[in-house]
Design a protein around this motif. Structure first.
Motif, PDB file in Angstrom:
ATOM      1  N   PHE A 199      -8.898   5.354   9.111  1.00 51.90           N
ATOM      2  CA  PHE A 199      -8.562   6.747   9.405  1.00 51.90           C
ATOM      3  C   PHE A 199      -7.686   7.352   8.304  1.00 51.90           C
ATOM      4  CE2 PHE A 199      -5.176   9.439  11.333  1.00 51.90           C
ATOM      5  CZ  PHE A 199      -5.939  10.573  11.562  1.00 51.90           C
ATOM      6  N   VAL A 200      -6.625   6.648   7.928  1.00 50.58           N
ATOM      7  CA  VAL A 200      -5.705   7.186   6.929  1.00 50.58           C
ATOM      8  C   VAL A 200      -6.380   7.282   5.568  1.00 50.58           C
ATOM      9  CG1 VAL A 200      -3.516   6.792   5.731  1.00 50.58           C
ATOM     10  CG2 VAL A 200      -3.679   6.404   8.186  1.00 50.58           C
ATOM     11  N   ALA A 201      -7.251   6.336   5.232  1.00 51.80           N
ATOM     12  CA  ALA A 201      -7.976   6.422   3.962  1.00 51.80           C
ATOM     13  C   ALA A 201      -8.833   7.680   3.914  1.00 51.80           C
ATOM     14  CB  ALA A 201      -8.837   5.177   3.769  1.00 51.80           C
ATOM     15  N   GLU A 202      -9.512   8.011   5.029  1.00 53.82           N
ATOM     16  CA  GLU A 202     -10.322   9.237   5.064  1.00 53.82           C
ATOM     17  C   GLU A 202      -9.440  10.479   4.968  1.00 53.82           C
ATOM     18  OE1 GLU A 202     -12.687  11.506   8.508  1.00 53.82           O
ATOM     19  OE2 GLU A 202     -13.708   9.668   7.849  1.00 53.82           O
ATOM     20  N   LYS A 203      -8.327  10.486   5.698  1.00 57.93           N
ATOM     21  CA  LYS A 203      -7.430  11.639   5.665  1.00 57.93           C
ATOM     22  C   LYS A 203      -6.828  11.835   4.274  1.00 57.93           C
ATOM     23  CE  LYS A 203      -8.305  13.421   8.536  1.00 57.93           C
ATOM     24  NZ  LYS A 203      -8.474  14.811   8.998  1.00 57.93           N
ATOM     25  N   THR A 204      -6.621  10.748   3.539  1.00 52.65           N
ATOM     26  CA  THR A 204      -6.004  10.844   2.216  1.00 52.65           C
ATOM     27  C   THR A 204      -6.889  11.588   1.231  1.00 52.65           C
ATOM     28  OG1 THR A 204      -4.788   8.794   2.625  1.00 52.65           O
ATOM     29  CG2 THR A 204      -4.987   9.476   0.345  1.00 52.65           C
ATOM     30  N   VAL A 205      -8.193  11.640   1.477  1.00 55.18           N
ATOM     31  CA  VAL A 205      -9.085  12.389   0.587  1.00 55.18           C
ATOM     32  C   VAL A 205      -8.653  13.852   0.513  1.00 55.18           C
ATOM     33  CG1 VAL A 205     -11.454  13.215   0.276  1.00 55.18           C
ATOM     34  CG2 VAL A 205     -11.031  10.828   0.923  1.00 55.18           C
ATOM     35  N   LEU A 206      -8.393  14.465   1.667  1.00 58.45           N
ATOM     36  CA  LEU A 206      -7.947  15.859   1.680  1.00 58.45           C
ATOM     37  C   LEU A 206      -6.569  16.009   1.046  1.00 58.45           C
ATOM     38  CD1 LEU A 206      -9.075  17.237   5.166  1.00 58.45           C
ATOM     39  CD2 LEU A 206      -9.867  17.952   2.919  1.00 58.45           C
ATOM     40  N   LEU A 207      -5.688  15.047   1.292  1.00 57.80           N
ATOM     41  CA  LEU A 207      -4.351  15.098   0.706  1.00 57.80           C
ATOM     42  C   LEU A 207      -4.429  15.027  -0.818  1.00 57.80           C
ATOM     43  CD1 LEU A 207      -1.273  15.122   1.310  1.00 57.80           C
ATOM     44  CD2 LEU A 207      -1.369  12.625   1.314  1.00 57.80           C
ATOM     45  N   LEU A 208      -5.292  14.179  -1.335  1.00 58.86           N
ATOM     46  CA  LEU A 208      -5.487  14.078  -2.786  1.00 58.86           C
ATOM     47  C   LEU A 208      -6.071  15.365  -3.359  1.00 58.86           C
ATOM     48  CD1 LEU A 208      -6.820  10.489  -3.579  1.00 58.86           C
ATOM     49  CD2 LEU A 208      -5.059  11.731  -4.855  1.00 58.86           C
ATOM     50  N   LEU A 209      -7.079  15.900  -2.703  1.00 61.30           N
ATOM     51  CA  LEU A 209      -7.697  17.138  -3.189  1.00 61.30           C
ATOM     52  C   LEU A 209      -6.689  18.278  -3.223  1.00 61.30           C
ATOM     53  CD1 LEU A 209     -11.143  16.950  -1.349  1.00 61.30           C
ATOM     54  CD2 LEU A 209     -10.747  16.698  -3.809  1.00 61.30           C
ATOM     55  N   ARG A 210      -5.855  18.371  -2.185  1.00 58.40           N
ATOM     56  CA  ARG A 210      -4.841  19.421  -2.165  1.00 58.40           C
ATOM     57  C   ARG A 210      -3.836  19.227  -3.302  1.00 58.40           C
ATOM     58  NH1 ARG A 210      -1.451  23.040   0.748  1.00 58.40           N
ATOM     59  NH2 ARG A 210      -0.248  23.838  -1.015  1.00 58.40           N
TER      60      ARG A 210
ATOM     61  N   SER B  68      -4.063  16.813  11.798  1.00 56.62           N
ATOM     62  CA  SER B  68      -3.532  16.449  10.484  1.00 56.62           C
ATOM     63  C   SER B  68      -3.553  17.565   9.447  1.00 56.62           C
ATOM     64  CB  SER B  68      -4.307  15.250   9.921  1.00 56.62           C
ATOM     65  OG  SER B  68      -4.227  14.154  10.797  1.00 56.62           O
ATOM     66  N   GLU B  69      -4.315  18.631   9.664  1.00 52.84           N
ATOM     67  CA  GLU B  69      -4.375  19.709   8.674  1.00 52.84           C
ATOM     68  C   GLU B  69      -4.369  21.078   9.356  1.00 52.84           C
ATOM     69  OE1 GLU B  69      -6.001  16.072   7.011  1.00 52.84           O
ATOM     70  OE2 GLU B  69      -7.091  17.365   8.412  1.00 52.84           O
ATOM     71  N   LEU B  70      -3.613  22.001   8.784  1.00 57.61           N
ATOM     72  CA  LEU B  70      -3.565  23.381   9.259  1.00 57.61           C
ATOM     73  C   LEU B  70      -4.199  24.282   8.208  1.00 57.61           C
ATOM     74  CD1 LEU B  70      -2.462  25.484  11.364  1.00 57.61           C
ATOM     75  CD2 LEU B  70      -0.447  25.664   9.872  1.00 57.61           C
TER      76      LEU B  70
ATOM     77  N   PRO C  16      -5.842  22.990   2.832  1.00 55.93           N
ATOM     78  CA  PRO C  16      -5.045  23.190   4.043  1.00 55.93           C
ATOM     79  C   PRO C  16      -3.579  23.442   3.698  1.00 55.93           C
ATOM     80  CG  PRO C  16      -5.558  20.859   3.760  1.00 55.93           C
ATOM     81  CD  PRO C  16      -6.285  21.589   2.685  1.00 55.93           C
ATOM     82  N   VAL C  17      -2.983  24.449   4.352  1.00 56.28           N
ATOM     83  CA  VAL C  17      -1.633  24.876   3.980  1.00 56.28           C
ATOM     84  C   VAL C  17      -0.558  23.919   4.475  1.00 56.28           C
ATOM     85  CG1 VAL C  17      -2.231  27.305   3.754  1.00 56.28           C
ATOM     86  CG2 VAL C  17      -1.536  26.418   5.997  1.00 56.28           C
TER      87      VAL C  17
END
Length: 526
Positions: A187-198, A414-416, A436-437
């Motif tokens: 789960f966290v590995a998938e969520k980290t994709v958006l965190l990296l892109l941001r 996890s994202e707004l 995501p902001v």
């Protein structure tokens, strides 16, 4: 944050740091696919990284337990097609190490392999990598104890520049753990994709972002024999608890249910011990919203019975600690919740959560509060939760919503996301450039519509920690909101300790100085 006129116009040049001979994971492949599809980044080549100094491995029994857990959970994690990303990585040319001038902007480490110092000289900004609770890989062999003992799993996006022995954290987010180390890691590995892109998007628009970087988390020690039995006990306890909720009749444990309390206060001075519990008009009452109509205060909330799978919207007049008998405001063949009711001009609208329909629906009152007609729809085919509209001082209308941009794990906590819209018609929808902001399970999810005072604006948010949905509440103050940037800060936090007898708090709404909050209990007859 730099203003719009100073934003970089050229795509960020990326070199991928990979480990030869090692297949891409699902999350790594997803990241490469997203980077390839975006016009904000350009993949210019690849570099073979150096493996870090070997860390002490956990004892064999713990490795065996986690291997067995992976086997059991394999069907719960949808597999991602890595073929296109694998081909894309193979197509990239190897970047030569003998160039003295920068050949790319950022080296992006796909795994725990990193660049040597002489290689870093070619990166104009530096090397970006990810650490999970201080570990370079998300397999949780070395950090599985955090799954049941820490409130969240913390992820750092780290920048390492040439000539620096250690990195600096550009972004940090916290994610709610899942039941077990394997599900949490995936789960966290998938969520980290958006965190990296941001984070990469921030670097693309502001190369000086690293100047405000913080110290990264220290690496955690690998788990040992002492962690094996506590981990097994926690895992089995969680599994048994979930199984017990599915048992029929008297064998089943009581499911948690939600109640509503009310009080009067300034948003920054709420004391839950002074609130009073409202009567139980339904077995399950959650997501309360206040609305004033013809001199009366109404409360709208999600209602459910003990055996219902879909919720509906009820409304009742609210007095001093009293509720009138409820009426059904809106009921559909699909699940409804989060009944945000607001006035725009002379009309009254409701913006309920309708993610089961995979779209956003706006309903308009024909006869308040029991007759509504569908006014507008948007975001067809997308999963949205807990959406609210509000107008800024300049008249611009904004939509705050929790989108689930996912593959294997549908998650709204996890994202707004923020959108500039024309109003409840939703004919014009412009995504904010920082989307995501807000990122992180402890702050991102909406917990009610925005709260305005004379000079300040607040956003209630959920604190989903300790593996518990709706564990606590936050009050965030929005300090900047414009077409270029969104910024907020934490003002207050509420946990079950603030409400004796509760096991969760997850929604707040205010009408002037009056507030309503829902709270979770395992005693529905209270």
């Amino acid at each position: 944050m730099r203003d719009a006129g100073k934003q970089a116009s050229k795509p960020l040049r990326l070199a991928l740091v990979y480990t030869p001979g090692i297949a891409l994971t699902d999350a790594q492949a997803m990241l490469i696919d997203r980077l390839s599809a975006s016009g904000e980044f350009r993949l210019v080549g690849k570099l073979a990284g150096q493996k870090p100094t070997a860390m002490q491995r956990p004892p064999f029994p713990l490795r065996w337990v986690l291997a067995a857990e992976r086997y059991i959970m394999r069907r719960r994690i949808a597999a991602y097609d890595t073929a296109a990303a694998t081909d894309r990585l193979a197509e990239l040319s190897e970047i030569s190490h003998d160039s003295a001038r920068p050949a790319y902007d950022v080296a992006l480490a796909l795994s725990d392999s990193t660049l040597a110092q002489e290689q870093l000289q070619q990166a104009r900004v530096g090397e970006v990598s990810v650490t999970y609770e201080g570990s370079a890989t998300p397999d949780w062999i070395g950090t599985c104890r955090t799954v049941f003992t820490a409130p969240n799993v913390r992820v750092d996006i780290v920048l390492r520049a040439a000539g620096k022995s250690s990195g600096r954290t550009l972004r940090r987010a916290a994610y709610n753990p899942k039941p077990g180390a394997v599900l949490t890691g995936a789960f966290v590995a998938e969520k980290t994709v958006l965190l990296l892109l941001r984070t990469l998007k921030d670097l693309q628009s502001n190369p000086d972002l690293s100047q405000d970087a913080a110290e990264p988390l220290p690496p955690g020690a690998p788990s040992g024999y002492a962690d094996l039995l506590p981990y097994l006990a926690s895992f089995l306890s969680t599994a048994c608890e979930r199984l017990a909720r599915r048992l029929p009749g008297k064998l089943a444990r009581p499911n948690p249910t939600w109640r509503i309390m009310s009080g009067a206060s300034d948003p920054t001075d709420i004391t839950l011990r002074d609130a009073w519990d409202l009567p139980n008009n339904a077995y399950f009452m959650a997501d309360p919203f206040l609305f004033e109509h013809d001199g009366e205060t109404w409360i709208f909330y999600e209602a459910m019975g003990p055996n219902d799978s879909n919720g509906w919207i009820e409304a009742a007049r609210l007095g001093e600690g009293t509720l009138s008998p409820s009426v059904v405001a809106l009921k559909r063949p699909y699940h409804l919740s989060y009944p945000y009711v607001f006035r725009d001009g002379n009309d009254i609208f409701m913006l309920p959560e309708t993610q089961q329909q995979m779209r956003l629906e706006v309903w308009k009152a024909k006869t308040f509060p029991t007759e509504w007609e569908l006014h507008a729809t948007a975001f067809e085919g997308e999963y949205l939760a807990d959406s609210s509209l509000f107008r800024a001082e300049d008249g611009q209308c904004w939509l705050l919503t929790n989108l689930s941009d996912h593959y294997a794990f549908q998650d709204h906590s996890s994202e707004l996301y923020l959108f500039a819209v024309d109003g409840p018609d939703l004919t014009t929808i412009v995504p904010h450039p920082q989307n995501p902001v807000v990122i992180g399970s402890d702050v991102a999810r909406n917990a009610g519509s925005v709260i305005r005072t004379e000079a300040r604006i607040f956003r209630p948010s959920q604190n989903n920690s300790f593996g518990v949905y709706g564990y606590g509440l936050n009050i965030m103050e929005i300090t900047r909101l414009d077409p270029v940037a969104y910024e907020e800060r934490l003002v207050r936090t509420f946990t079950p300790k603030d409400k004796p007898g509760s096991i969760g708090l997850h929604h707040l709404h205010m009408l002037r100085d009056r507030y309503v909050i829902d709270w979770c209990t395992t005693t529905p007859d209270r």
